[in-house]
Scaffold this motif. Structure first.
Motif, PDB file in Angstrom:
ATOM      1  N   LEU A 200      45.319  10.188  41.686  1.00 56.66           N
ATOM      2  CA  LEU A 200      46.240  10.804  42.375  1.00 56.66           C
ATOM      3  C   LEU A 200      46.846   9.752  43.463  1.00 56.66           C
ATOM      4  O   LEU A 200      48.128   9.485  43.163  1.00 56.66           O
ATOM      5  N   GLU A 201      46.188   9.476  44.308  1.00 58.15           N
ATOM      6  CA  GLU A 201      46.661   8.580  45.305  1.00 58.15           C
ATOM      7  C   GLU A 201      47.075   7.139  44.712  1.00 58.15           C
ATOM      8  O   GLU A 201      47.795   6.290  45.416  1.00 58.15           O
ATOM      9  N   ALA A 204      50.307   7.286  43.300  1.00 58.24           N
ATOM     10  CA  ALA A 204      51.412   7.393  44.276  1.00 58.24           C
ATOM     11  C   ALA A 204      51.772   6.118  45.187  1.00 58.24           C
ATOM     12  O   ALA A 204      52.800   5.694  45.369  1.00 58.24           O
ATOM     13  N   TYR A 233      46.447  11.843  32.827  1.00 60.20           N
ATOM     14  CA  TYR A 233      46.900  12.134  34.323  1.00 60.20           C
ATOM     15  C   TYR A 233      47.660  11.185  35.005  1.00 60.20           C
ATOM     16  O   TYR A 233      48.523  11.758  35.736  1.00 60.20           O
ATOM     17  N   LYS A 237      51.016  13.155  36.289  1.00 62.69           N
ATOM     18  CA  LYS A 237      51.156  13.248  37.845  1.00 62.69           C
ATOM     19  C   LYS A 237      52.329  12.313  38.041  1.00 62.69           C
ATOM     20  O   LYS A 237      53.194  12.486  38.901  1.00 62.69           O
ATOM     21  N   GLY A 238      52.307  10.907  37.654  1.00 65.86           N
ATOM     22  CA  GLY A 238      53.347  10.089  37.992  1.00 65.86           C
ATOM     23  C   GLY A 238      54.644  10.398  37.655  1.00 65.86           C
ATOM     24  O   GLY A 238      55.576  10.260  38.130  1.00 65.86           O
ATOM     25  N   MET A 241      55.902  13.177  40.128  1.00 65.56           N
ATOM     26  CA  MET A 241      56.219  12.467  41.319  1.00 65.56           C
ATOM     27  C   MET A 241      57.716  12.101  41.385  1.00 65.56           C
ATOM     28  O   MET A 241      58.498  12.205  42.200  1.00 65.56           O
ATOM     29  N   ASP A 246      57.474  19.371  42.035  1.00 68.02           N
ATOM     30  CA  ASP A 246      56.021  19.764  42.711  1.00 68.02           C
ATOM     31  C   ASP A 246      55.718  21.152  42.714  1.00 68.02           C
ATOM     32  O   ASP A 246      55.402  21.583  43.718  1.00 68.02           O
ATOM     33  N   ASP A 295      52.692  21.440  44.887  1.00 64.29           N
ATOM     34  CA  ASP A 295      51.810  20.563  44.152  1.00 64.29           C
ATOM     35  C   ASP A 295      51.200  19.339  44.938  1.00 64.29           C
ATOM     36  O   ASP A 295      52.152  18.703  45.581  1.00 64.29           O
ATOM     37  N   SER A 297      50.921  16.607  43.933  1.00 63.54           N
ATOM     38  CA  SER A 297      51.860  15.156  43.627  1.00 63.54           C
ATOM     39  C   SER A 297      52.806  14.972  44.621  1.00 63.54           C
ATOM     40  O   SER A 297      53.501  14.003  44.829  1.00 63.54           O
ATOM     41  N   SER A 299      52.567  14.345  47.560  1.00 63.46           N
ATOM     42  CA  SER A 299      52.053  13.506  48.578  1.00 63.46           C
ATOM     43  C   SER A 299      52.811  12.175  48.263  1.00 63.46           C
ATOM     44  O   SER A 299      52.971  11.339  49.281  1.00 63.46           O
ATOM     45  N   TYR A 300      53.335  11.956  47.191  1.00 67.03           N
ATOM     46  CA  TYR A 300      54.133  10.622  46.966  1.00 67.03           C
ATOM     47  C   TYR A 300      55.564  10.813  47.766  1.00 67.03           C
ATOM     48  O   TYR A 300      55.941   9.729  48.278  1.00 67.03           O
TER      49      TYR A 300
END
Length: 303
Positions: A200-201, A204, A233, A237-238, A241, A246, A295, A297, A299-300
């Motif tokens: 995930l990170e 991001a 994934y 998630k990308g 983002m 979200d 969500d 995601s 965090s982006y």
């Protein structure tokens, strides 16, 4: 790793275990983002299902397929399998203490919340104290797989419980891994969640770096798509983002909670992790920015 070999004999009960081949009666405690989809799939598998949630309004949408109980104790009365899918260790422990007197002696407690290593050990001890048969069975997946019955179940517990709960685990998951004594499932869940946060990170950061280097961040996803560096994934998630989508599949606040559980597990094992602490701090900044209920995601959106 905690064992269940010293579990006291169950108390006498008028409720008997389901006969071989019969469908177990199931109680699902916790019908949030994950529990609602799981409960619906359990009911769709033809299993008599009763649901309970502390906020009843979150359980009411399941009334078309399940009985909505007014209390947790009412939900477990007569159940052969009791599934807990609650937010954290404290909520699981308090609810199980509350309902234990109403559970039949032959009922199996399937604990599917993410509670960490220390938490799972506490629940193993709780099961021994209360005379309950515990299967520690956290899952891999978020809202979509929960609704599709496509979770991966990391099950651990007594061998003689496997056949009794198989219809339930088959209903919620695409496959079940049996890992040994209760507690092993939660241990593997920590390792798997560490990888989730790393991906995930990592996505991001790569998207943000692409953007700040003056390029369209979508080019990063295009560059890795279909190659050895790609994974479903990454694109899922990308893409969320970049789209600003979200809507919570797994809430950022939950990811932050899980990061703390991972770090606690690592400390207990004498391991100094490198990547998860940074992911945890970034998630904390996003939560402080008011994104905890979105969500993970999201965090982006926070540098």
């Amino acid at each position: 790793m905690s064992e269940q070999s010293s579990t006291p004999a169950p108390v006498a009960s008028d409720v008997t275990a389901p006969s071989p081949g019969s469908a177990p009666r199931v109680a699902v405690l916790g019908t949030g983002v994950m529990g609602a989809g799981m409960a619906r799939n359990i009911a769709a598998a033809g299993l008599a299902t009763t649901v309970w949630n502390r906020t009843r309004e979150r359980a009411e949408p399941l009334a078309d397929v399940a009985t909505v109980a007014s209390s947790a104790a009412e939900a477990v009365d007569g159940a052969d399998v009791v599934v807990t899918m609650l937010y954290d260790l404290d909520s699981v422990e308090s609810v199980v203490r509350e309902v234990a007197p109403a559970m039949g002696g032959d009922a199996v407690w399937v604990q599917q919340s993410t509670v960490g290593v220390e938490g799972s050990d506490r629940l193993v001890a709780l099961a021994e104290e209360l005379g309950l048969t515990l299967v520690d069975a956290p899952v891999l997946g978020t809202r979509g797989p929960a609704e599709a019955g496509a979770l991966v179940v990391l099950a651990s517990g007594p061998d003689d419980a496997r056949d009794r709960i198989a219809p339930v685990l088959d209903a919620v998951g695409s496959r079940t891994m049996w890992l040994g004594a209760a507690g092993a499932g939660s241990r593997l869940k920590m390792a798997a969640n560490a990888w989730v946060l790393t991906v995930l990170e990592g996505v991001a950061e790569s998207l943000r770096l692409t953007r700040e280097l003056g390029l369209d961040p979508a080019l990063f996803l295009e560059a890795v798509e279909g190659g050895a560096l790609d994974a479903p994934y990454v694109q899922l998630k990308g893409g969320a983002m970049l789209a600003g989508d979200d809507e919570p599949s797994f809430a950022l606040s939950g990811a932050l909670k899980d990061a703390d559980l991972i770090l606690a597990a690592a400390r207990g094992a004498g391991l100094d992790l490198t990547l998860v602490p940074g992911a945890r701090e970034h998630l904390a900044r996003a939560a402080e920015a008011g994104l905890g209920d979105r969500d993970m995601s999201a965090s982006y959106r926070v540098d």
